[in-house]
Design an enzyme around this catalytic site. Structure first.
Site, PDB file in Angstrom:
ATOM      1  N   ARG A 126       0.845  -1.198   0.000  1.00  0.00           N
ATOM      2  CA  ARG A 126       0.000   0.000   0.000  1.00  0.00           C
ATOM      3  C   ARG A 126       0.881   1.249   0.000  1.00  0.00           C
ATOM      4  O   ARG A 126       0.752   2.110   0.861  1.00  0.00           O
ATOM      5  CB  ARG A 126      -0.925  -0.007   1.221  1.00  0.00           C
ATOM      6  CG  ARG A 126      -1.675  -1.297   1.470  1.00  0.00           C
ATOM      7  CD  ARG A 126      -2.657  -1.660   0.406  1.00  0.00           C
ATOM      8  NE  ARG A 126      -3.933  -0.997   0.459  1.00  0.00           N
ATOM      9  CZ  ARG A 126      -4.963  -1.362   1.203  1.00  0.00           C
ATOM     10  NH1 ARG A 126      -4.858  -2.377   2.027  1.00  0.00           N
ATOM     11  NH2 ARG A 126      -6.112  -0.726   1.135  1.00  0.00           N
ATOM     12  N   SER A 139      -8.011  -1.257  -2.216  1.00  0.00           N
ATOM     13  CA  SER A 139      -8.648   0.041  -1.967  1.00  0.00           C
ATOM     14  C   SER A 139      -9.802   0.269  -2.933  1.00  0.00           C
ATOM     15  O   SER A 139     -10.864   0.769  -2.543  1.00  0.00           O
ATOM     16  CB  SER A 139      -7.631   1.182  -2.114  1.00  0.00           C
ATOM     17  OG  SER A 139      -6.761   1.184  -1.019  1.00  0.00           O
ATOM     18  N   TYR A 152      -1.188  -1.242   8.733  1.00  0.00           N
ATOM     19  CA  TYR A 152      -2.368  -2.053   9.045  1.00  0.00           C
ATOM     20  C   TYR A 152      -2.530  -2.178  10.555  1.00  0.00           C
ATOM     21  O   TYR A 152      -1.574  -2.022  11.312  1.00  0.00           O
ATOM     22  CB  TYR A 152      -2.206  -3.465   8.469  1.00  0.00           C
ATOM     23  CG  TYR A 152      -2.449  -3.547   6.983  1.00  0.00           C
ATOM     24  CD1 TYR A 152      -3.726  -3.433   6.465  1.00  0.00           C
ATOM     25  CD2 TYR A 152      -1.397  -3.768   6.109  1.00  0.00           C
ATOM     26  CE1 TYR A 152      -3.952  -3.523   5.107  1.00  0.00           C
ATOM     27  CE2 TYR A 152      -1.604  -3.861   4.750  1.00  0.00           C
ATOM     28  CZ  TYR A 152      -2.887  -3.740   4.250  1.00  0.00           C
ATOM     29  OH  TYR A 152      -3.112  -3.830   2.911  1.00  0.00           O
TER      30      TYR A 152
HETATM   31  P1  NAD Z   1      -8.391  -3.240   6.548  1.00  0.00           P
HETATM   32  O1  NAD Z   1      -9.443  -3.621   5.561  1.00  0.00           O
HETATM   33  O2  NAD Z   1      -7.283  -4.189   6.818  1.00  0.00           O
HETATM   34  O3  NAD Z   1      -9.134  -2.928   7.943  1.00  0.00           O
HETATM   35  C1  NAD Z   1     -10.183  -1.991   8.011  1.00  0.00           C
HETATM   36  C2  NAD Z   1     -10.042  -1.143   9.245  1.00  0.00           C
HETATM   37  O4  NAD Z   1     -10.301  -1.905  10.411  1.00  0.00           O
HETATM   38  C3  NAD Z   1      -8.650  -0.534   9.437  1.00  0.00           C
HETATM   39  O5  NAD Z   1      -8.747   0.871   9.478  1.00  0.00           O
HETATM   40  C4  NAD Z   1      -8.198  -1.103  10.778  1.00  0.00           C
HETATM   41  O6  NAD Z   1      -7.409  -0.189  11.529  1.00  0.00           O
HETATM   42  C5  NAD Z   1      -9.525  -1.381  11.448  1.00  0.00           C
HETATM   43  N1  NAD Z   1      -9.452  -2.317  12.582  1.00  0.00           N
HETATM   44  C6  NAD Z   1      -8.736  -3.456  12.721  1.00  0.00           C
HETATM   45  N2  NAD Z   1      -8.935  -4.004  13.939  1.00  0.00           N
HETATM   46  C7  NAD Z   1      -9.816  -3.206  14.582  1.00  0.00           C
HETATM   47  C8  NAD Z   1     -10.429  -3.243  15.866  1.00  0.00           C
HETATM   48  N3  NAD Z   1     -10.156  -4.217  16.738  1.00  0.00           N
HETATM   49  N4  NAD Z   1     -11.274  -2.252  16.181  1.00  0.00           N
HETATM   50  C9  NAD Z   1     -11.550  -1.249  15.320  1.00  0.00           C
HETATM   51  N5  NAD Z   1     -11.009  -1.154  14.086  1.00  0.00           N
HETATM   52  C10 NAD Z   1     -10.153  -2.128  13.729  1.00  0.00           C
HETATM   53  O7  NAD Z   1      -7.785  -1.820   6.239  1.00  0.00           O
HETATM   54  P2  NAD Z   1      -7.663  -1.039   4.862  1.00  0.00           P
HETATM   55  O8  NAD Z   1      -8.885  -0.263   4.630  1.00  0.00           O
HETATM   56  O9  NAD Z   1      -7.240  -1.986   3.810  1.00  0.00           O
HETATM   57  O10 NAD Z   1      -6.498  -0.007   5.194  1.00  0.00           O
HETATM   58  C11 NAD Z   1      -5.399  -0.399   5.998  1.00  0.00           C
HETATM   59  C12 NAD Z   1      -4.369   0.683   6.080  1.00  0.00           C
HETATM   60  O11 NAD Z   1      -3.742   0.908   4.840  1.00  0.00           O
HETATM   61  C13 NAD Z   1      -4.899   2.016   6.506  1.00  0.00           C
HETATM   62  O12 NAD Z   1      -3.938   2.581   7.356  1.00  0.00           O
HETATM   63  C14 NAD Z   1      -4.967   2.812   5.257  1.00  0.00           C
HETATM   64  O13 NAD Z   1      -4.878   4.205   5.475  1.00  0.00           O
HETATM   65  C15 NAD Z   1      -3.735   2.279   4.578  1.00  0.00           C
HETATM   66  N6  NAD Z   1      -3.766   2.508   3.135  1.00  0.00           N
HETATM   67  C16 NAD Z   1      -2.731   3.172   2.563  1.00  0.00           C
HETATM   68  C17 NAD Z   1      -2.714   3.405   1.202  1.00  0.00           C
HETATM   69  C18 NAD Z   1      -1.605   4.139   0.553  1.00  0.00           C
HETATM   70  O14 NAD Z   1      -0.846   4.805   1.206  1.00  0.00           O
HETATM   71  N7  NAD Z   1      -1.457   4.021  -0.728  1.00  0.00           N
HETATM   72  C19 NAD Z   1      -3.744   2.939   0.420  1.00  0.00           C
HETATM   73  C20 NAD Z   1      -4.799   2.234   1.037  1.00  0.00           C
HETATM   74  C21 NAD Z   1      -4.771   2.015   2.405  1.00  0.00           C
END
Ligand code: NAD
Length: 382
Positions: free
Chosen positions: A122, A133, A229
């Site tokens: 990511r 995403s 993550y």
């Molecule tokens: P994901 O689908 O793995 O999880 C969804 C959300 O659930 C996350 O925000 C996570 O913190 C939350 N979560 C996990 N355990 C939890 C708990 N016990 N209670 C409450 N919430 C909980 O996550 P995602 O949407 O794929 O994104 C993961 C990370 O990657 C994020 O930090 C996002 O900002 C980052 N990201 C970065 C880029 C980039 O820089 N290009 C692109 C996409 C995502």
């Protein structure tokens, strides 16, 4: 160098890995594309449209597989397809290497190379290839619409001659990509929204969308890994989160839960008691159903009711919006192809961070540690 696109085999799957628009750009990069007849039909792309951008269309799936250098897919192709590919051919798609590592055995026995879209790092450089995403964005949006349609009330506050209708209250658990899109969608529909996440960085993003961020004191523990993550929390920290959620669930009309920890069972956030405390007619849409669900009552793929509360756990929301899901996914796929192909030839630079991150098997060897462990193989040095 031939890339093939097949009809997806999973039941109800309507997406396609490449749409004609993306193929136009690939053809310019000397990548020849062959498509199985009907592959794009649910995503708004007819055979004729594929042909008009220079792709060939065939009814003969086996012949396509036998002639492919690269197979691009949405879901992991069935073993019967993988075993028809030539040794050395490349497979790209959502291959579920962390959830179903054993299913990648045919990739190894057939000496194929496989790239899992869910393992694309990511990073900023890989943003255009970030299919997780893309799909999470669609899922977050659609989850709110599903919930809204199920609710016995409307979302916006209305002031009419017949009286005032209060706005719906929405609680979003997990403020990653899907959760933030759910918050934005619920706000656009006029709901009052609260968001919860264990990553501190999520707070600012939730607030910037006009929602309230629910904070819980987790005792200063590390909640995020190096990749951004969430980490799996201790039972005590989880319990604090559950208590806060149960309290806010009482006044929520709709809960959208999206919390995931990669490669692990989804965290249990909404207990049976929390559901029991919810008002009759309220709804939970659990997007974490595929990895076990965030709600104790979730039945993956089904809608159940308990004490007047509806709990929905759709498994493939992006697949229910095939045109736009395929549009985004096919851009992600064509970007990744751009990294793997140079002047019409396959050129896999295994030192490239994106290539290294997404590659789960290289020519039957260098197997991703998780897959190697599941199959009892020696892990590759990575
Ligand atoms: P994901 O689908 O793995 O999880 C969804 C959300 O659930 C996350 O925000 C996570 O913190 C939350 N979560 C996990 N355990 C939890 C708990 N016990 N209670 C409450 N919430 C909980 O996550 P995602 O949407 O794929 O994104 C993961 C990370 O990657 C994020 O930090 C996002 O900002 C980052 N990201 C970065 C880029 C980039 O820089 N290009 C692109 C996409 C995502």
């Amino acid at each position: 160098m031939r890339t093939i696109v097949l009809r997806e085999q999973e039941q109800g799957e309507k997406r396609v890995a490449l749409l004609p628009d993306a193929i136009k750009r690939l053809t310019a990069q000397k990548i020849e594309v062959a498509v199985e007849s009907g592959a794009g039909i649910h995503s708004g792309a007819s055979d004729r449209e594929y042909e008009s951008v220079g792709a060939t269309v065939s009814e003969d799936r086996s012949q396509l597989l036998a002639s492919a250098d690269i197979l691009v897919a949405v879901n992991r192709p069935p073993a019967s397809d993988l075993l028809q590919l030539r040794p050395g051919a490349v497979v790209i798609g959502f291959l579920r290497p962390l959830d179903e590592p054993r299913e990648l055995e045919p990739v190894i026995t057939r000496s194929l190379t496989a790239f899992a879209m869910e393992l694309v790092p990511r990073t900023t450089r890989a943003q255009s290839m970030d299919a997780l995403s893309s799909m999470a964005t669609i899922a977050g949006y659609k989850a709110v619409l599903l919930g809204a349609a199920q609710l016995p009330r409307i979302f916006p506050m209305l002031t009419t001659a017949a009286g005032t209708v209060p706005p719906a209250r929405v609680l979003v658990l997990g403020a990653g990509v899907a959760g933030l899109q759910a918050i934005a969608t619920a706000r656009r529909l006029g709901a009052v929204v609260e968001g919860y996440d264990i990553r501190a960085a999520a707070g600012e993003q939730v607030r910037s969308l006009g929602a309230k961020f629910l904070e819980v004191d987790l005792g200063g523990i590390q909640t995020e890994d190096a990749g951004g993550y969430a980490r799996e929390l201790t039972e005590e920290a989880m319990q604090r989160g559950r208590t806060l959620i149960a309290e806010h669930a009482k006044s929520s009309d709709l809960i959208i839960s999206t919390a995931q920890v990669p490669g692990k069972r989804a965290p249990l956030l909404i207990t049976e008691e929390a559901v029991a405390g919810m008002r009759e007619g309220s709804v939970v849409v659990d997007l974490a159903g595929a990895s076990g669900g965030n709600c104790a009552l979730t039945q993956p793929g089904q809608t159940v009711e308990r004490n007047g509360v509806t709990i929905m756990a759709p498994l493939n929301l992006p697949g229910s919006v095939p045109i736009h899901s395929s549009q985004l996914y096919s851009r992600n796929i064509s970007s990744l192809l751009g990294l793997l192909v140079d002047k019409g030839e396959l050129k896999i630079d295994r030192n490239d961070e994106i290539v290294k991150g997404a590659c789960v098997v290289f020519e039957g060897t260098d197997v991703h540690p998780r897959v190697a462990a599941a199959l009892g193989l020696a892990p590759a040095a990575r």
